[in-house]
Design a protein around this motif. Structure first.
Motif, PDB file in Angstrom:
ATOM      1  N   SER A  22       0.827  -1.221   0.000  1.00  0.00           N
ATOM      2  CA  SER A  22       0.000   0.000   0.000  1.00  0.00           C
ATOM      3  C   SER A  22       0.858   1.267   0.000  1.00  0.00           C
ATOM      4  CB  SER A  22      -0.925   0.015   1.212  1.00  0.00           C
ATOM      5  OG  SER A  22      -0.217   0.391   2.369  1.00  0.00           O
ATOM      6  N   GLU A  85      -7.225 -10.023   0.512  1.00  0.00           N
ATOM      7  CA  GLU A  85      -7.732  -8.674   0.800  1.00  0.00           C
ATOM      8  C   GLU A  85      -6.650  -7.763   1.368  1.00  0.00           C
ATOM      9  OE1 GLU A  85     -10.362  -6.816   0.369  1.00  0.00           O
ATOM     10  OE2 GLU A  85     -11.572  -8.379  -0.595  1.00  0.00           O
ATOM     11  N   ASN A  88      -5.075  -4.985  -0.449  1.00  0.00           N
ATOM     12  CA  ASN A  88      -5.843  -3.782  -0.799  1.00  0.00           C
ATOM     13  C   ASN A  88      -5.841  -2.716   0.292  1.00  0.00           C
ATOM     14  OD1 ASN A  88      -6.584  -4.951  -3.253  1.00  0.00           O
ATOM     15  ND2 ASN A  88      -8.259  -6.059  -2.258  1.00  0.00           N
ATOM     16  N   LYS A  91      -6.261   1.163  -0.170  1.00  0.00           N
ATOM     17  CA  LYS A  91      -6.474   1.495  -1.583  1.00  0.00           C
ATOM     18  C   LYS A  91      -7.934   1.841  -1.807  1.00  0.00           C
ATOM     19  CE  LYS A  91      -2.715  -1.384  -3.340  1.00  0.00           C
ATOM     20  NZ  LYS A  91      -2.401  -2.670  -3.990  1.00  0.00           N
ATOM     21  N   SER A  94     -11.390  -0.327  -1.203  1.00  0.00           N
ATOM     22  CA  SER A  94     -11.038  -1.453  -0.335  1.00  0.00           C
ATOM     23  C   SER A  94     -11.882  -1.468   0.929  1.00  0.00           C
ATOM     24  CB  SER A  94      -9.566  -1.357   0.053  1.00  0.00           C
ATOM     25  OG  SER A  94      -9.272  -2.313   1.061  1.00  0.00           O
TER      26      SER A  94
END
Lengths: 272, 311
Positions: A22, A85, A88, A91, A94
């Motif tokens: 991320s 997951e 994410n 993001k 998400s």
């Protein structure tokens, strides 16, 4: 204990991978709480990942909401949602928000992120448990910097006043906050004496030692008429050598190279 | 003689009734239970009443936690402290997760009177209106206040209910139908529309009677839901009467006047005037004297209407 050490290590690997992916988030305070969350999610808490809203479940409130990565890693490991997951985090679109969102993420019991508010919410959950004669416990994790918030002490008074012995709180005492050391920015010591004076049962432990964590929780469960504060001495950035006790790793994501070095230390592998 | 009753007294009555029919109702207060009237509930259902002490942040945070466990908490203190001191807890712990917390805040506006500016919230509607997921109610009299509290308890999600300290005329009958999100035309009129909220509704009605004698036919709308605002009734008024005056016991910035102006400007622009507190702090005084000094009077409503009509 090896089983729990393995899980805590897995959480650390996932935290680093998540943050590298991320390029944003808080590694220091996530890594310091890995043993505490492992102990709660993989031994102590009476929960059902298939039924996250089960009304008799134990609750966990991550009052230091910026520690979201360790919570997400634990929830994914526990099976609340697929591990993919985690890629994410932070993001757009998400379910893994920068700070925990109870409406978006299965297993998150309270929306937190603005410091201090989680402890008050945990009080409400514990009061509801008392009112309904339910046996569930409410666990919460607060930060040491977070203990500078006024609402923490409002909530500390309330928990003692209403004799919330179904509330067990950890203080992740890693000694650092964004701007530096607690003791230089705004000293919270003697934090154990403060909570004692506020009417809490206080236990001080090594927050990376599973035996001490489990013993403290056992002791807390036996306390009657008082909430328990477990002051867990921890190391910010624990498990990644170059992050340990470094204030600069409060809210900075590792680069790919840094993450690879962390993986070497933790025995993990970065995804492509 | 018109019956007088404070909306906070109606709140106490409503809580007492609700406590009987709904076991999930819990009430929290921050050391003002005698003033907010939550003591009425405390006396009936002490086990479901929690005084958190003088700690408004804790008040809102605890209410949020109770709501996560299926309770319907009513959290009360003065409007100033509820929406000011605890604003961010309301935003982040209640509204963002859309928890089922009802904030019934009393002593709103200038009519706190003698306590003075520190206690006179003229920003609460503005603050609460700007938070996503929040529903904002501002009942006009005791009848509507009681119905608002009951309707709020049946609505799923955060609700802010603005209540007053002072006795105000009871203008509605018991069969008055209150619905969240609906403005109500309480007097027909064709030359101009006065949209009022809270304790100013009765004054708007009085103003319309004065105006009627002068040959000005003023429609009066009671806008007791500030959010979501009833756009239809505003647009209809703008189209039919072509002029609008708003009246509120609140800063003219951010409250009813702003909410109505937003709808008018986007849908059917017409000339408007906002009667309210003119972006200033209040001061100590008997409630009526404070209202008088800050222009929250029948006379000032009448003057604003006259001015707008003559344009």
């Amino acid at each position: 204990m090896d089983k729990y050490k393995d899980i805590a290590n897995k959480l650390r690997i996932d935290i680093i991978k998540m943050l590298e992916e991320s390029k944003s988030g808080h590694p220091g305070g996530s890594l310091s709480a890995c043993e505490i969350l492992t102990a709660l999610y993989f031994k102590e808490m009476n929960i059902d990942p298939a039924n996250p809203h089960w009304e008799d479940r134990d609750r966990f409130v991550l009052s230091k909401g910026h520690g979201a990565p360790v919570l997400y890693a634990a929830l994914a490991e526990k099976g609340y949602f697929p591990k993919e997951e985690l890629n994410n985090l932070r993001k757009i679109d998400s379910m893994l928000q920068g700070h925990p969102d109870m409406k978006g993420t299965p297993g998150v019991d309270m929306t937190t992120g603005s410091l201090g508010q989680g402890l008050a919410a945990a009080n409400g959950m514990a009061l509801a448990g008392k009112l309904d004669n339910k046996d569930y416990k409410v666990y919460a994790l607060i930060g040491d910097g977070e203990a500078q918030e006024g609402i923490i002490w409002e909530a500390a008074m309330l928990a003692a006043h209403y004799k919330l012995d179904n509330l067990i709180v950890f203080l992740d005492h890693n000694g650092l906050q964004i701007d530096g050391k607690n003791k230089d920015i705004m000293n919270i010591e003697p934090v154990d004496e403060k909570f004692k004076a506020f009417g809490w049962h206080v236990i001080s432990i090594d927050g990376h030692d599973f035996e001490e964590i489990f013993n403290a929780i056992d002791e807390a469960k036996k306390v009657e008429g008082k909430p328990t504060m477990i002051i867990a001495k921890t190391i910010k950035g624990k498990g990644v050598s170059y992050m340990e006790d470094q204030v600069g790793w409060h809210g900075k994501a590792p680069s790919k190279e840094e993450a690879e070095k962390a993986m070497e230390e933790l025995g993990g592998v970065l995804d492509d | 003689m018109t019956k007088m009753m404070a909306t906070r007294d109606a709140y106490g009555e409503a809580l007492k009734e609700l406590g009987k029919v709904n076991e999930d109702i819990v009430v929290l207060d921050a050391d003002l239970s005698g003033s907010t009237k939550t003591a009425v509930f405390k006396n009936e259902y002490p086990e479901r009443f929690f005084n958190v002490g003088i700690a408004e942040q804790s008040l809102m945070g605890t209410a949020a936690g109770l709501a996560t466990a299926g309770k319907i908490p009513f959290a009360s203190t003065f409007a100033m402290f509820a929406t000011g001191r605890a604003f961010e807890i309301i935003r982040n712990s209640i509204c963002y997760p859309k928890l089922n917390v009802k904030i019934a805040a009393t002593h709103a506006g200038l009519t706190v009177g003698e306590d003075g500016a520190t206690h006179q919230s003229v920003e609460d509607l503005s603050l609460m209106r700007s938070v996503p997921n929040m529903t904002v109610l501002c009942p006009a009299d005791a009848v509507e206040a009681k119905k608002s509290v009951i309707k709020a308890s049946q609505y799923e999600g955060p609700v802010y209910i603005r209540l007053g300290r002072s006795k105000v005329p009871v203008i509605f009958n018991e069969d008055y139908d209150f619905e969240i999100g609906k403005g109500v035309e309480i007097k027909a009129g064709k030359d101009i529309t006065i949209i009022a909220t809270g304790v100013m509704v009765s004054k708007a009605l009085e103003a319309s009677e004065v105006l009627e004698k002068e040959g000005i036919s003023a429609r009066v709308i009671n806008m007791s839901t500030i959010k979501p605002i009833d756009e239809d009734i505003i647009i209809k008024a703008a189209k039919e009467t072509k002029k609008i005056v708003t009246v509120e016991e609140h800063n003219i910035i951010g409250g009813l006047g702003s909410a109505v102006a937003e709808v008018v400007v986007e849908n059917n622009p017409v000339p408007m005037k906002r009667v309210g507190v003119e972006d200033t702090f209040g001061e100590s005084g008997v409630a009526d004297d404070v209202l008088e000094k800050y222009g929250l009077t029948v006379e000032n409503i009448v003057n604003n209407v006259r001015e707008l009509v003559s344009k």
